[in-house]
Enzyme design. Structure first.
Site, mmCIF file in Angstrom:
data_model
loop_
_atom_site.group_PDB
_atom_site.id
_atom_site.type_symbol
_atom_site.label_atom_id
_atom_site.label_comp_id
_atom_site.label_asym_id
_atom_site.label_seq_id
_atom_site.Cartn_x
_atom_site.Cartn_y
_atom_site.Cartn_z
ATOM 1 N N ARG A 157 0.820 -1.209 0.000
ATOM 2 C CA ARG A 157 0.000 0.000 0.000
ATOM 3 C C ARG A 157 0.859 1.266 0.000
ATOM 4 O O ARG A 157 0.604 2.219 -0.740
ATOM 5 C CB ARG A 157 -0.910 0.017 1.240
ATOM 6 C CG ARG A 157 -2.007 -1.028 1.262
ATOM 7 C CD ARG A 157 -2.881 -0.780 2.483
ATOM 8 N NE ARG A 157 -3.965 -1.750 2.624
ATOM 9 C CZ ARG A 157 -3.904 -2.830 3.388
ATOM 10 N NH1 ARG A 157 -2.788 -3.092 4.049
ATOM 11 N NH2 ARG A 157 -4.924 -3.647 3.489
ATOM 12 N N ILE A 158 1.892 1.277 0.847
ATOM 13 C CA ILE A 158 2.729 2.471 0.959
ATOM 14 C C ILE A 158 3.538 2.665 -0.315
ATOM 15 O O ILE A 158 3.710 3.792 -0.793
ATOM 16 C CB ILE A 158 3.641 2.373 2.200
ATOM 17 C CG1 ILE A 158 2.798 2.305 3.472
ATOM 18 C CG2 ILE A 158 4.598 3.567 2.270
ATOM 19 C CD1 ILE A 158 3.572 1.951 4.720
ATOM 20 N N ARG A 238 11.755 -0.959 7.960
ATOM 21 C CA ARG A 238 12.224 -1.444 9.253
ATOM 22 C C ARG A 238 13.739 -1.469 9.254
ATOM 23 O O ARG A 238 14.381 -1.764 8.244
ATOM 24 C CB ARG A 238 11.717 -2.871 9.530
ATOM 25 C CG ARG A 238 10.258 -2.953 9.967
ATOM 26 C CD ARG A 238 10.057 -2.401 11.373
ATOM 27 N NE ARG A 238 8.674 -2.545 11.800
ATOM 28 C CZ ARG A 238 7.730 -1.639 11.604
ATOM 29 N NH1 ARG A 238 8.017 -0.514 10.960
ATOM 30 N NH2 ARG A 238 6.498 -1.844 12.055
ATOM 31 N N GLU A 267 16.381 0.330 18.263
ATOM 32 C CA GLU A 267 15.735 1.611 18.533
ATOM 33 C C GLU A 267 15.369 1.702 20.009
ATOM 34 O O GLU A 267 14.934 0.715 20.584
ATOM 35 C CB GLU A 267 14.476 1.765 17.665
ATOM 36 C CG GLU A 267 14.786 1.800 16.183
ATOM 37 C CD GLU A 267 13.550 1.947 15.301
ATOM 38 O OE1 GLU A 267 12.416 1.915 15.847
ATOM 39 O OE2 GLU A 267 13.701 2.093 14.082
ATOM 40 N N HIS A 286 11.996 7.259 13.742
ATOM 41 C CA HIS A 286 10.864 6.387 13.416
ATOM 42 C C HIS A 286 9.537 7.152 13.496
ATOM 43 O O HIS A 286 8.634 6.818 14.274
ATOM 44 C CB HIS A 286 10.836 5.185 14.360
ATOM 45 C CG HIS A 286 10.117 3.998 13.787
ATOM 46 N ND1 HIS A 286 10.465 2.698 14.056
ATOM 47 C CD2 HIS A 286 9.058 3.909 12.941
ATOM 48 C CE1 HIS A 286 9.657 1.867 13.425
ATOM 49 N NE2 HIS A 286 8.784 2.590 12.733
#
Length: 320
Positions: A157-158, A238, A267, A286
């Site tokens: 989708r992105i 990611r 992270e 992020h």
């Protein structure tokens, strides 16, 4: 009796009130600090539902200590922080929040691309440091975006939303995906190529693949060596998909021109991370989905998933 749930982070009152209508809610009361592991281990023993973030590792040991747990609702699209196989084996539902963050993450991806290509952060720091003394012909020159070639690794989708933005800049758009998407090619005017060709021909390589054991270090020294020395790598998927050590050496030694990074393997990233020492890296904490409206939609969707599962329904966004 209401089912008991635990929220691993302080959430907006709107979300907590919605959950309180159906559930008995306990919540870690800090917004900017993850719940300590020992507290999560204690709380999860008594609950039927867990509402968590990417910051929590929902591993086999934790799941084994939760005899009443029926559902884990992750406030994220990715769920590599959860041992889905172990949850499935124990009959525990796992849900995520896809769709609602697509456009916002695509916005951030293109913004990061532009900021890196045009050295926006570097130029702002240059001005604020008092180093701007005069105009000169090649001062802080970057890379053109309009008419350049974009390569998209992972056309979900992105990826499709990003392609729409790139088309507004008259970019040639290449993509590589696990499966070819013929309908999207016609609709978006994009071209399917193998990974190697995408890396060789793209001026901007945008990483949007999910993180799986197969995609770990999917961009390593070998892949980076195929890219143009003027190319920019953008990763908003990611950390761990890109080999950070290899990326550092490629950037430092002129193998590629720049990188925009919103995600890291560990992270929060430590402040002495080698990538943060390079001027040709734009690094973000992020924030791909970090608009107020989108984060509220994500939080609400995660709450709805949790409620559906606890009421005996099949959650709309079940991943196992």
């Amino acid at each position: 009796m209401k089912p008991k749930i635990y929220l691993t982070r302080k959430l907006p009152k709107l979300i907590v009130d919605k959950l309180n209508e159906v559930c008995e809610v306990r919540m870690w009361e800090k917004e900017e600090e993850p719940v300590p592991r020992e507290i999560l281990e204690k709380e999860i023993q008594e609950v039927e539902g867990l509402y968590c973030l990417l910051t929590e590792s929902i591993d086999t040991d934790l799941l084994n200590s939760a005899p009443r747990l029926k559902i884990v609702s992750n406030m994220a699209v990715g769920y590599n922080n959860i041992d889905v196989a172990a949850a499935t084996e124990k009959g525990i539902m796992v849900t995520n929040t896809p769709g609602v963050l697509t456009e916002t993450t695509a916005d951030l991806t293109f913004a990061l691309l532009m900021a890196t290509a045009r050295r926006v952060v570097e130029a702002s720091d240059y001005l604020r440091a008092g180093d701007w003394k005069t105009w000169s012909p090649m001062q802080l020159t970057g890379q053109d975006i309009y008419g350049a070639t974009m390569g998209i690794l992972g056309l979900g989708r992105i990826g499709e939303a990003l392609a729409k933005r790139a088309s507004g800049f008259d970019m040639k758009i290449l993509y590589h995906n696990r499966s070819r998407k013929f309908e999207a090619e016609g609709r978006l005017g994009i071209q399917y190529v193998d990974k190697e060709r995408l890396l060789r021909e793209s001026d901007f390589v945008c990483v949007l693949t999910p993180y799986t054991p197969e995609t770990k270090n999917n961009i390593s020294a070998a892949e980076l060596s195929l890219m143009k020395p003027t190319a920019v790598l953008v990763n908003t998927a990611r950390g761990g998909i890109v080999d950070e050590e290899a990326l550092y050496h490629a950037l430092k030694n002129g193998g590629i021109w720049g990188a925009g990074v919103d995600v890291f393997e560990e992270e929060p990233v430590r402040t002495d991370h080698p990538l943060l020492s390079l001027p040709n890296v734009v690094a973000l904490p992020h924030i791909g989905s970090a608009s107020q409206n989108t984060r509220l939609k994500m939080a609400l969707l995660a709450a709805e998933n949790l409620i559906q599962g606890l009421l005996g329904e099949t959650p709309k966004n079940l991943v196992n």
